[in-house]
Design an enzyme around this catalytic site. Structure first.
Site: not given
Length: 259
Positions: A145, A158
């Site tokens: 990401s 995350y």
């Protein structure tokens, strides 16, 4: 004659994962979609009744479920008289919500939940797939990401998990090469709503500011990521391994100053 190229996509029932599954099916791949959401997998399977698609209900965090899914995959190949091996593994599964709240309120159990869903799951699926990948000199794409490279507040679990995937990518590339190539994709804002297909591009529900903050002039779609995955799995990318590719419409390159 149908292609014997085989891809395994984790988190393949929804979002970016489903976009990759459908993109590869449309281009003649045989695809195994692994997901813990059995209902979403059933819907995906029903949408492609005549395609070489194998839905595999499994939680990538659980070793026994991953190993059982790979065994089912081998049985499926054998029943179809397909040669053994795996051409592509996409480690896409993981908790989609990046926000974990203030770190001082984050429990150890929740921290581990984010790490397991992204990082441990990728480890377990990769380990199980390695023999098949070596057989066909296949490739792995890890779905990281842009949040592994930049942050908003309260996304530590995350970001750490996605950053771990980037480190795991170059480590695997060294360990598994030259038989298996390993790369990572860092998606930015990818719209996974009901208009995700190209035929629906005329009706995105985005404000002008949402589009304007992307130098490409629009928010991303699953096909943008899927096309990169297909490229990295192809012979044209045979000299590319251990690399990170940002797919974000240029957003991480744009300087933004407050008014």
């Amino acid at each position: 004659m149908a292609s014997s190229r085989l891809a395994v996509i984790t988190g393949g029932a929804q979002g970016i994962g489903r976009g990759i599954v459908e993109y590869l099916l449309a281009r003649g791949w045989r695809v195994a979609a692994l997901d813990r959401d059995g209902e979403a997998l059933a819907e995906l399977d029903a949408a492609h009744p005549s395609s070489p698609l194998l839905p595999l209900v499994a939680d990538n965090r659980h070793e026994a479920e991953v190993d059982a899914a790979i065994t089912r995959l081998h049985d499926w190949q054998g029943a179809a008289n397909q040669p053994p091996g795996i051409d592509l593994l996409v480690n896409n599964a993981g908790i989609a919500d990046p926000e974990t709240g203030p770190l001082e309120q984050l429990s150890l159990a929740d921290w581990r939940r984010w790490q397991d869903s992204h990082l441990t799951g990728a480890f377990l699926c990769t380990r199980a797939a390695i023999p098949g990948l070596r057989t066909r000199r296949g490739s792995i794409v890890n779905m990281a990401s842009t949040r592994a490279l930049q942050s908003e507040p309260h996304c530590e679990a995350y970001a750490a998990a996605k950053g771990g995937l980037l480190a795991m990518t170059h480590a695997l590339a060294i360990s598994l090469g030259p038989e298996v190539r390993v790369n990572a994709i860092c998606p930015g804002w990818i719209e996974t709503g009901p208009w995700q297909k190209s035929s629906q591009r005329s009706t995105p529900e985005h404000r002008p500011i949402d589009r304007e903050q992307h130098p490409a002039g629009r928010v991303g779609e699953p096909d943008d990521v899927a096309a990169a995955v297909a490229f990295l799995a192809g012979d044209e990318a045979g000299f590319i391994t251990g690399q990170e590719f940002v797919i974000d419409g240029g957003m991480t390159r744009k300087m933004i100053y407050a008014d």
